[in-house]
Scaffold this active site. Structure first.
Site, PDB file in Angstrom:
ATOM      1  N   GLY A 189       0.769  -1.599  -0.555  1.00  0.00           N
ATOM      2  CA  GLY A 189       0.101  -0.007   0.136  1.00  0.00           C
ATOM      3  C   GLY A 189       0.800   1.399   0.261  1.00  0.00           C
ATOM      4  O   GLY A 189       1.876   1.370  -0.032  1.00  0.00           O
ATOM      5  N   ASN A 190      -0.140   2.753   0.311  1.00  0.00           N
ATOM      6  CA  ASN A 190       0.596   3.528   0.479  1.00  0.00           C
ATOM      7  C   ASN A 190       0.189   4.487   1.474  1.00  0.00           C
ATOM      8  O   ASN A 190      -0.499   3.644   2.105  1.00  0.00           O
ATOM      9  CB  ASN A 190       0.763   4.347  -0.758  1.00  0.00           C
ATOM     10  CG  ASN A 190      -0.338   4.369  -1.558  1.00  0.00           C
ATOM     11  OD1 ASN A 190      -1.196   5.241  -0.950  1.00  0.00           O
ATOM     12  ND2 ASN A 190      -0.503   3.873  -2.316  1.00  0.00           N
ATOM     13  N   PHE A 191       1.291   5.742   1.691  1.00  0.00           N
ATOM     14  CA  PHE A 191       0.708   6.910   2.646  1.00  0.00           C
ATOM     15  C   PHE A 191      -0.226   7.570   2.495  1.00  0.00           C
ATOM     16  O   PHE A 191      -0.638   8.487   3.216  1.00  0.00           O
ATOM     17  CB  PHE A 191       1.946   7.329   3.519  1.00  0.00           C
ATOM     18  CG  PHE A 191       3.063   6.366   3.863  1.00  0.00           C
ATOM     19  CD1 PHE A 191       2.534   5.824   5.133  1.00  0.00           C
ATOM     20  CD2 PHE A 191       4.041   6.600   3.447  1.00  0.00           C
ATOM     21  CE1 PHE A 191       3.583   4.857   5.969  1.00  0.00           C
ATOM     22  CE2 PHE A 191       5.259   5.471   4.235  1.00  0.00           C
ATOM     23  CZ  PHE A 191       4.611   4.691   5.427  1.00  0.00           C
TER      24      PHE A 191
ATOM     25  N   ALA B  19      -4.301   7.151  -4.683  1.00  0.00           N
ATOM     26  CA  ALA B  19      -2.804   6.554  -4.974  1.00  0.00           C
ATOM     27  C   ALA B  19      -2.833   5.721  -5.352  1.00  0.00           C
ATOM     28  O   ALA B  19      -2.638   4.934  -4.619  1.00  0.00           O
ATOM     29  CB  ALA B  19      -1.450   7.303  -3.724  1.00  0.00           C
TER      30      ALA B  19
END
Ligand code: CTP
Length: 404
Positions: free
Chosen positions: A212-214, A280
């Site tokens: 995943g990402n932030f 994102a």
């Protein structure tokens, strides 16, 4: 823009109070009628004489005027004002606002306020970063207060970090953006359909792990609220985030992976007048998702083979018809403008919102953003603003391009 607007300028006791005089002057020069309310501590930092000379009105600080016994009605002030801005807002004032501690005229007026309230915090970096201040800020945001995040720089303590009150010119820009948002008629986008992608995507490795990402989703959610407030019907396709939708005209579709987001987006976007790709999206996913939890085995660490995810913005861009406005984001670290223009072209979009990771306070997981909005024929650079203000700038640009 500020002509005839009634603004309460609240000043609490911090070194940055000296900047409030400049802020007051800018507001008055722009045509606003300003009533200053200063806390008892604020008067240690700047005199009411200076402030009343600049505002042309007596400064209010106490519940009563000492000589005449005249009572200052915080309820009437709340009804009079179109906007309340507290600058500087110290850690103590923020804490009192968050908890309803009505022990001075500024806080009682805040508690009676019917108008929009903004704060421009100013304090030492440790005080700003302290969990209690951050908790109070979150409470105020949930209560609908707009926080103009402090800037990075040298502080009164001579330490360097986040805590400086935003410059008066930038505070005035946020105030103008608020009135701009409000002036745009409620129904100016009535009947328009808008799709927004937001948040991160999670790409499963096994039942308990993912790539995943932030991304916090805050930018996409702020854009959704802004479109809905202007009358549009919004479909918000969002990855896993801890945010709630507020406006009843926003339909939320929660997805997890890029493939799920892709399937929903390519079905929804062609039916919309506007699509904004703020998610994102993970560019890659594991080729296979293990059906059972991968065990920590002895020997070699597992190697996860990745495959490319579809480019959702580009796929929707291919389906775009005349009259539709599609907006993308570009998060860049170098060669920013050229890269953003290339993405605008390649994905067949109309507007590209560029943030550079070189700018402090821009990009992922922050409450602020600093963007350049790019269209085929223009480039507009904006200062660091709250994501709510940035959302208004983006929606204004979209409205400028929509033909009817
Ligand atoms: N985007 C998308 N689907 C993807 C990747 C990106 O819809 N699989 C969208 C984003 O939501 C954003 C725009 O495309 O609006 C640009 O995203 P960005 O990650 O900056 O660009 P990429 O095309 O992935 O290029 P790179 O990561 O190489 O910079």
């Amino acid at each position: 823009m500020l002509k005839g607007k009634h603004i309460i300028l609240g000043i609490s006791g911090g070194i940055a109070a000296y900047k409030s005089a400049a802020l007051l002057r800018l507001l008055v020069k722009a045509g606003a009628e300003v009533q200053v309310i200063i806390t008892p501590n604020g008067k240690e930092f700047i005199t009411p004489v200076t402030l009343s000379a600049l505002s042309g009105k007596p400064v209010i600080s106490e519940f009563f005027t000492a000589n005449s016994g005249e009572w200052h009605s915080h309820v009437d002030l709340g009804l009079w004002a179109d906007l309340m801005i507290i600058a500087p807002a110290t850690a103590s004032t923020i804490a009192k606002m968050a908890n309803g501690v009505a022990d001075n005229m500024l806080i009682t007026t805040y508690l009676s306020a019917k108008e929009h309230v903004m704060i421009a915090p100013a304090m030492d970096l440790d005080m700003w970063a302290h969990p209690s201040t951050q908790r109070n800020i979150r409470t105020l945001e949930q209560d609908g207060v707009e926080v103009i995040s402090p800037a990075d720089g040298e502080l009164a303590s001579h330490l360097v970090g986040k805590g400086r009150m935003e410059e008066p010119e930038n505070i005035v820009k946020c105030i103008k953006a608020f009135f701009e948002r409000n002036n745009v008629s409620e129904a100016s986008l009535a009947g328009k359909k808008v799709m927004i992608t937001a948040g991160p995507t999670y790409e499963k490795i096994d039942p308990v792990r993912f790539i995943g990402n932030f991304s916090s989703g805050k930018m996409g959610f702020a854009i959704a609220e802004e479109f809905a407030q202007r009358g549009a019907d919004v479909t918000l396709v969002t990855g896993p985030v801890s945010l709630d939708v507020k406006h009843p005209r926003i339909k939320r579709i929660s997805i997890e992976s890029a493939l799920e987001m892709y399937e929903t987006a390519v079905q929804t976007a062609p039916e919309c007048d506007v699509a904004v790709f703020a998610a994102a999206v993970a560019d890659y996913r594991p080729e296979t998702c293990n059906q059972t939890k991968i065990k920590r085995e002895k020997g070699e660490a597992p190697v996860i083979k990745l495959v490319k995810n579809p480019d959702i913005a580009a796929a929707c861009g291919k389906l775009k018809k005349d009259g539709q406005i599609f907006v993308g984001f570009a998060l860049e670290t170098d060669n920013e403008l050229a890269n953003a223009r290339e993405k605008l072209d390649k994905k067949n979009l109309d507007i590209m919102v560029l943030n550079s990771l070189r700018d402090a306070g821009a990009g992922f997981a922050t409450d602020t953003n600093k963007v350049t909005i790019i269209t085929e024929n223009s480039e507009m650079q904006f200062p660091l603003k709250s994501k709510v203000c940035v959302a208004a700038d983006i929606v204004n640009t979209v409205q400028g391009l929509l033909t009817h």
